[in-house]
Scaffold this motif. Structure first.
Motif, PDB file in Angstrom:
ATOM      1  N   PHE A   1      65.484  26.614 -15.246  1.00 20.67           N
ATOM      2  CA  PHE A   1      66.294  26.613 -13.693  1.00 20.67           C
ATOM      3  C   PHE A   1      65.768  26.457 -12.684  1.00 20.67           C
ATOM      4  CE2 PHE A   1      65.729  28.743  -9.975  1.00 20.67           C
ATOM      5  CZ  PHE A   1      66.667  29.969  -9.828  1.00 20.67           C
ATOM      6  N   VAL A   2      64.652  25.548 -12.961  1.00 21.12           N
ATOM      7  CA  VAL A   2      64.529  24.744 -11.483  1.00 21.12           C
ATOM      8  C   VAL A   2      65.369  23.358 -11.187  1.00 21.12           C
ATOM      9  CG1 VAL A   2      62.512  23.339 -11.002  1.00 21.12           C
ATOM     10  CG2 VAL A   2      62.079  24.748 -11.396  1.00 21.12           C
ATOM     11  N   SER A   3      65.762  23.000 -13.335  1.00 25.40           N
ATOM     12  CA  SER A   3      66.577  21.507 -13.512  1.00 25.40           C
ATOM     13  C   SER A   3      68.585  22.022 -12.686  1.00 25.40           C
ATOM     14  CB  SER A   3      66.737  21.411 -14.698  1.00 25.40           C
ATOM     15  OG  SER A   3      67.560  22.415 -15.231  1.00 25.40           O
ATOM     16  N   LEU A   4      68.473  23.542 -12.755  1.00 21.56           N
ATOM     17  CA  LEU A   4      69.884  23.723 -11.937  1.00 21.56           C
ATOM     18  C   LEU A   4      69.839  24.224 -11.106  1.00 21.56           C
ATOM     19  CD1 LEU A   4      70.604  26.370 -14.569  1.00 21.56           C
ATOM     20  CD2 LEU A   4      71.693  24.128 -14.892  1.00 21.56           C
ATOM     21  N   ALA A   5      68.293  24.322 -10.314  1.00 19.30           N
ATOM     22  CA  ALA A   5      67.871  24.298  -9.002  1.00 19.30           C
ATOM     23  C   ALA A   5      66.859  24.042  -8.537  1.00 19.30           C
ATOM     24  CB  ALA A   5      68.133  26.207  -8.293  1.00 19.30           C
ATOM     25  N   PRO A   6      66.883  22.673  -7.949  1.00 22.59           N
ATOM     26  CA  PRO A   6      65.105  22.122  -7.877  1.00 22.59           C
ATOM     27  C   PRO A   6      64.940  22.814  -6.260  1.00 22.59           C
ATOM     28  CG  PRO A   6      67.398  20.773  -8.128  1.00 22.59           C
ATOM     29  CD  PRO A   6      67.598  21.676  -8.524  1.00 22.59           C
ATOM     30  N   ASP A   7      65.717  23.311  -5.629  1.00 17.78           N
ATOM     31  CA  ASP A   7      64.921  23.136  -3.896  1.00 17.78           C
ATOM     32  C   ASP A   7      64.019  24.823  -4.373  1.00 17.78           C
ATOM     33  OD1 ASP A   7      67.531  24.771  -4.795  1.00 17.78           O
ATOM     34  OD2 ASP A   7      68.131  25.094  -2.579  1.00 17.78           O
ATOM     35  N   CYS A   8      64.665  24.888  -5.345  1.00 19.80           N
ATOM     36  CA  CYS A   8      63.652  25.785  -5.855  1.00 19.80           C
ATOM     37  C   CYS A   8      61.896  26.341  -5.981  1.00 19.80           C
ATOM     38  CB  CYS A   8      64.561  27.104  -6.622  1.00 19.80           C
ATOM     39  SG  CYS A   8      65.835  27.764  -5.643  1.00 19.80           S
ATOM     40  N   ALA A   9      62.135  24.796  -7.199  1.00 20.92           N
ATOM     41  CA  ALA A   9      61.118  24.451  -7.767  1.00 20.92           C
ATOM     42  C   ALA A   9      59.380  25.332  -7.124  1.00 20.92           C
ATOM     43  CB  ALA A   9      60.971  23.233  -7.118  1.00 20.92           C
ATOM     44  N   ALA A  10      58.893  24.714  -5.302  1.00 19.96           N
ATOM     45  CA  ALA A  10      58.147  25.848  -5.318  1.00 19.96           C
ATOM     46  C   ALA A  10      57.769  26.650  -5.182  1.00 19.96           C
ATOM     47  CB  ALA A  10      58.251  25.037  -3.627  1.00 19.96           C
ATOM     48  N   ARG A  11      58.612  28.236  -5.601  1.00 20.54           N
ATOM     49  CA  ARG A  11      59.031  29.014  -5.539  1.00 20.54           C
ATOM     50  C   ARG A  11      58.969  30.163  -6.937  1.00 20.54           C
ATOM     51  NH1 ARG A  11      60.801  31.471  -0.491  1.00 20.54           N
ATOM     52  NH2 ARG A  11      61.181  30.405   1.040  1.00 20.54           N
ATOM     53  N   VAL A  12      58.898  28.989  -8.114  1.00 21.41           N
ATOM     54  CA  VAL A  12      58.736  29.231  -9.074  1.00 21.41           C
ATOM     55  C   VAL A  12      57.910  28.980  -9.736  1.00 21.41           C
ATOM     56  CG1 VAL A  12      60.123  28.613 -11.593  1.00 21.41           C
ATOM     57  CG2 VAL A  12      62.048  29.059  -9.634  1.00 21.41           C
ATOM     58  N   ASP A  13      57.448  30.363 -10.976  1.00 22.53           N
ATOM     59  CA  ASP A  13      56.770  30.595 -11.738  1.00 22.53           C
ATOM     60  C   ASP A  13      56.413  31.471 -13.221  1.00 22.53           C
ATOM     61  OD1 ASP A  13      53.971  30.419 -12.545  1.00 22.53           O
ATOM     62  OD2 ASP A  13      52.705  31.333 -10.242  1.00 22.53           O
ATOM     63  N   TRP A  14      55.742  31.555 -14.359  1.00 21.38           N
ATOM     64  CA  TRP A  14      56.081  32.207 -14.842  1.00 21.38           C
ATOM     65  C   TRP A  14      55.269  32.999 -15.567  1.00 21.38           C
ATOM     66  CZ3 TRP A  14      54.837  27.133 -14.870  1.00 21.38           C
ATOM     67  CH2 TRP A  14      53.806  26.133 -16.063  1.00 21.38           C
ATOM     68  N   VAL A  15      55.642  34.224 -16.083  1.00 20.26           N
ATOM     69  CA  VAL A  15      55.247  34.842 -16.551  1.00 20.26           C
ATOM     70  C   VAL A  15      55.234  35.037 -18.230  1.00 20.26           C
ATOM     71  CG1 VAL A  15      53.583  36.866 -17.377  1.00 20.26           C
ATOM     72  CG2 VAL A  15      54.165  35.900 -14.935  1.00 20.26           C
ATOM     73  N   GLU A  16      54.484  34.527 -19.359  1.00 15.12           N
ATOM     74  CA  GLU A  16      55.171  35.215 -20.823  1.00 15.12           C
ATOM     75  C   GLU A  16      54.774  36.409 -21.091  1.00 15.12           C
ATOM     76  OE1 GLU A  16      52.709  32.607 -22.690  1.00 15.12           O
ATOM     77  OE2 GLU A  16      53.955  30.079 -21.988  1.00 15.12           O
ATOM     78  N   ASN A  17      55.346  36.832 -22.119  1.00 12.32           N
ATOM     79  CA  ASN A  17      56.075  37.692 -22.636  1.00 12.32           C
ATOM     80  C   ASN A  17      54.744  37.956 -23.869  1.00 12.32           C
ATOM     81  OD1 ASN A  17      58.462  39.083 -21.700  1.00 12.32           O
ATOM     82  ND2 ASN A  17      58.868  39.192 -23.742  1.00 12.32           N
ATOM     83  N   GLY A  18      53.976  39.116 -24.159  1.00  8.84           N
ATOM     84  CA  GLY A  18      52.547  39.367 -24.947  1.00  8.84           C
ATOM     85  C   GLY A  18      53.530  39.979 -26.279  1.00  8.84           C
ATOM     86  N   VAL A  19      52.208  41.079 -26.739  1.00  9.20           N
ATOM     87  CA  VAL A  19      52.554  41.392 -28.503  1.00  9.20           C
ATOM     88  C   VAL A  19      51.769  42.255 -28.109  1.00  9.20           C
ATOM     89  CG1 VAL A  19      51.728  40.270 -29.922  1.00  9.20           C
ATOM     90  CG2 VAL A  19      53.662  42.215 -30.407  1.00  9.20           C
ATOM     91  N   ASP A  20      51.777  44.076 -28.083  1.00  8.93           N
ATOM     92  CA  ASP A  20      50.528  45.395 -28.146  1.00  8.93           C
ATOM     93  C   ASP A  20      49.998  45.182 -29.657  1.00  8.93           C
ATOM     94  OD1 ASP A  20      49.078  46.985 -28.394  1.00  8.93           O
ATOM     95  OD2 ASP A  20      50.416  48.823 -27.164  1.00  8.93           O
ATOM     96  N   LEU A  21      48.999  44.387 -29.833  1.00  9.10           N
ATOM     97  CA  LEU A  21      48.246  43.573 -31.537  1.00  9.10           C
ATOM     98  C   LEU A  21      47.893  44.975 -31.774  1.00  9.10           C
ATOM     99  CD1 LEU A  21      46.918  40.775 -30.240  1.00  9.10           C
ATOM    100  CD2 LEU A  21      48.525  40.729 -31.357  1.00  9.10           C
ATOM    101  N   ALA A  22      46.926  46.330 -30.802  1.00  7.77           N
ATOM    102  CA  ALA A  22      47.245  47.779 -31.309  1.00  7.77           C
ATOM    103  C   ALA A  22      48.213  48.329 -31.788  1.00  7.77           C
ATOM    104  CB  ALA A  22      46.176  47.989 -29.976  1.00  7.77           C
ATOM    105  N   ARG A  23      49.189  48.310 -31.319  1.00  4.80           N
ATOM    106  CA  ARG A  23      50.384  48.801 -32.011  1.00  4.80           C
ATOM    107  C   ARG A  23      51.316  48.288 -33.130  1.00  4.80           C
ATOM    108  NH1 ARG A  23      54.094  52.195 -30.466  1.00  4.80           N
ATOM    109  NH2 ARG A  23      56.276  51.926 -30.946  1.00  4.80           N
ATOM    110  N   PHE A  24      50.858  46.885 -32.789  1.00  3.08           N
ATOM    111  CA  PHE A  24      51.588  46.474 -33.965  1.00  3.08           C
ATOM    112  C   PHE A  24      50.881  45.494 -35.046  1.00  3.08           C
ATOM    113  CE2 PHE A  24      54.791  46.731 -31.555  1.00  3.08           C
ATOM    114  CZ  PHE A  24      56.259  46.680 -32.105  1.00  3.08           C
ATOM    115  N   ASP A  25      49.784  47.102 -34.888  1.00  8.71           N
ATOM    116  CA  ASP A  25      49.205  46.746 -36.203  1.00  8.71           C
ATOM    117  C   ASP A  25      49.145  46.102 -37.243  1.00  8.71           C
ATOM    118  OD1 ASP A  25      46.330  46.419 -37.527  1.00  8.71           O
ATOM    119  OD2 ASP A  25      45.248  47.845 -36.302  1.00  8.71           O
ATOM    120  N   PRO A  26      49.081  45.413 -38.485  1.00 13.27           N
ATOM    121  CA  PRO A  26      49.459  45.495 -40.416  1.00 13.27           C
ATOM    122  C   PRO A  26      48.528  46.581 -41.472  1.00 13.27           C
ATOM    123  CG  PRO A  26      48.462  43.452 -39.788  1.00 13.27           C
ATOM    124  CD  PRO A  26      48.756  43.900 -38.400  1.00 13.27           C
TER     125      PRO A  26
END
Length: 408
Positions: free
Chosen positions: A194-219
């Protein structure tokens, strides 16, 4: 407790598909420190049964049912303007907008988290700007890039429609990122794109990665086997009306599965997920292909699969289907697009292959027992890199609470 407005384009419960999974885990996490007022749209009437569950975590739930796709399309066309993405009209609801405007006028909230770029207009404009009111937009993915990919593979007139949506949405994404205090994406790679497309937004951008519920998906749980005796099942899970999923299973069923058909016993391909499109239902006519439609629980299908596949060729962000299959300790074969953003090592934790011949060879290698440790390594990788408790720590930094009734 400080008060948080949480806006979502779909009701975030039950967490049974991509966007709802991420939204629910964010909401559930934030409810430990914030008094949440949830505003959302409900596109499946059955989901209204889950509003009481949400009220158990939220101070208020403003859930507005919306009609089907045709009505949404008419709504989008009615609100179409030059340079305006159609998706903004698609997710506009007058009653929900009025509720948000009243809350903003009353200064009822200390902060807002808006889930998806399509919901950003609800909290933009002069009424949303005031000192101390922190607004965070979770775009999740660069949606304009998805529309661009749609356009690249389409014929007129849809090529023109999707190209217009890609162009207008990209411009809007930039405006929204400049308007909000912070904009989140699902991965560092997506944020950098996204920053490569909108470099003027760089200072306002962050990320939170997806997780998985390890207790729910328990083999380790004793999951019932949904497959016929003697089956060698290859499974794909996902919402089967979603175009990238439709294209993925069509490609696998038509281009990859026939390359595995000479094996004994012949493997079968199981497409597991709600709302299968007509093109998906038609695949059930092919030898060895099964289309289940909606199932009460995808976990038994994952637990007893010989291999889980993610043959997506259009994909943004992090694929929950990949994380869930890995959490269930299943061998996974994914395209590079489906693997993007996953904290894992190809060849050790899962297999990554591109093209029908290479993809079939990777699946065949798993079926032949060439990678006996792949499932255990997959589970270990997502436990180390995609535990929701760890990934959501970044959200606390974006929406910090400094004291009772105070957000900053």
């Amino acid at each position: 407790m400080p008060r948080l407005l949480f806006l979502a384009h779909r009701i975030p419960y039950p967490p049974d598909k991509g966007e709802k999974i991420r939204a629910w885990h964010m909401l559930d996490h934030l409810a430990n420190a914030w008094e949440i007022e949830l505003g959302c749209l409900v596109d499946d009437p059955r989901d209204l049964d889950h509003v009481p569950t949400l009220r158990g975590r939220c101070a208020q739930v403003e859930a507005h049912p919306v009609r089907g796709r045709w009505q949404a399309a008419l709504r989008a066309l009615a609100r179409a303007r030059p340079g305006r993405p159609l998706s903004l009209g698609w997710f506009h609801h007058p009653a929900l907008a009025a509720w948000v405007r009243r809350g903003l006028a009353e200064r009822r909230w200390d902060a807002a988290l808006v889930y998806s770029s399509a919901m950003a207009p609800y909290v933009m404009g002069p009424g949303a700007h005031r000192t101390g009111f922190r607004r965070v937009l979770d775009m999740v993915d660069v949606d304009s890039a998805k529309w661009q990919a749609y356009a690249a593979g389409a014929a007129p007139p849809m090529r023109l429609i999707w190209a217009r949506e890609a162009r207008t949405l990209a411009a809007f994404e930039r405006r929204a990122a400049l308007d909000f205090d912070r904009t989140l994406f699902v991965s560092e790679a997506e944020a950098r794109h996204f920053v490569s497309l909108a470099p003027d937004c760089a200072a306002r951008v962050d990320w939170v990665e997806n997780g998985v519920d390890l207790a729910r998906f328990d083999p380790r749980q004793d999951w019932p086997n949904p497959y016929p005796p003697g089956a060698v099942p290859i499974v794909f899970t996902g919402t089967m009306g979603y175009r990238p999923n439709v294209e993925a299973v069509t490609w696998f069923a038509e281009a990859v599965l026939p390359r595995l058909g000479t094996r004994t016993p012949a493997p079968s391909f199981w497409i597991v997920g709600a709302n299968p499109a007509a093109a998906v239902r038609a695949l059930a006519r092919l030898p060895g292909v099964h289309v289940t439609g909606s199932v009460p629980d995808v976990r038994p299908f994952l637990a007893h699969a010989a291999v889980a596949v993610a043959p997506l060729r259009i994909a943004r962000g992090i694929q929950n289907k990949v994380l869930e299959a890995m959490a269930m300790a299943r061998p996974v074969v994914a395209t590079p697009e489906a693997f993007a953003g996953v904290r894992a090592t190809p060849g050790r934790d899962l297999l990554v292959a591109e093209g029908a011949e290479a993809f079939a060879a990777a699946v065949a290698a798993v079926l032949d027992g060439a990678h006996p440790g792949l499932g255990a390594a997959a589970r270990a990788a997502v436990a180390a890199g995609h535990d929701w408790r760890a990934t959501l720590a970044r959200l606390d930094a974006v929406l910090p609470v400094s004291g009772p009734g105070q957000a900053r």
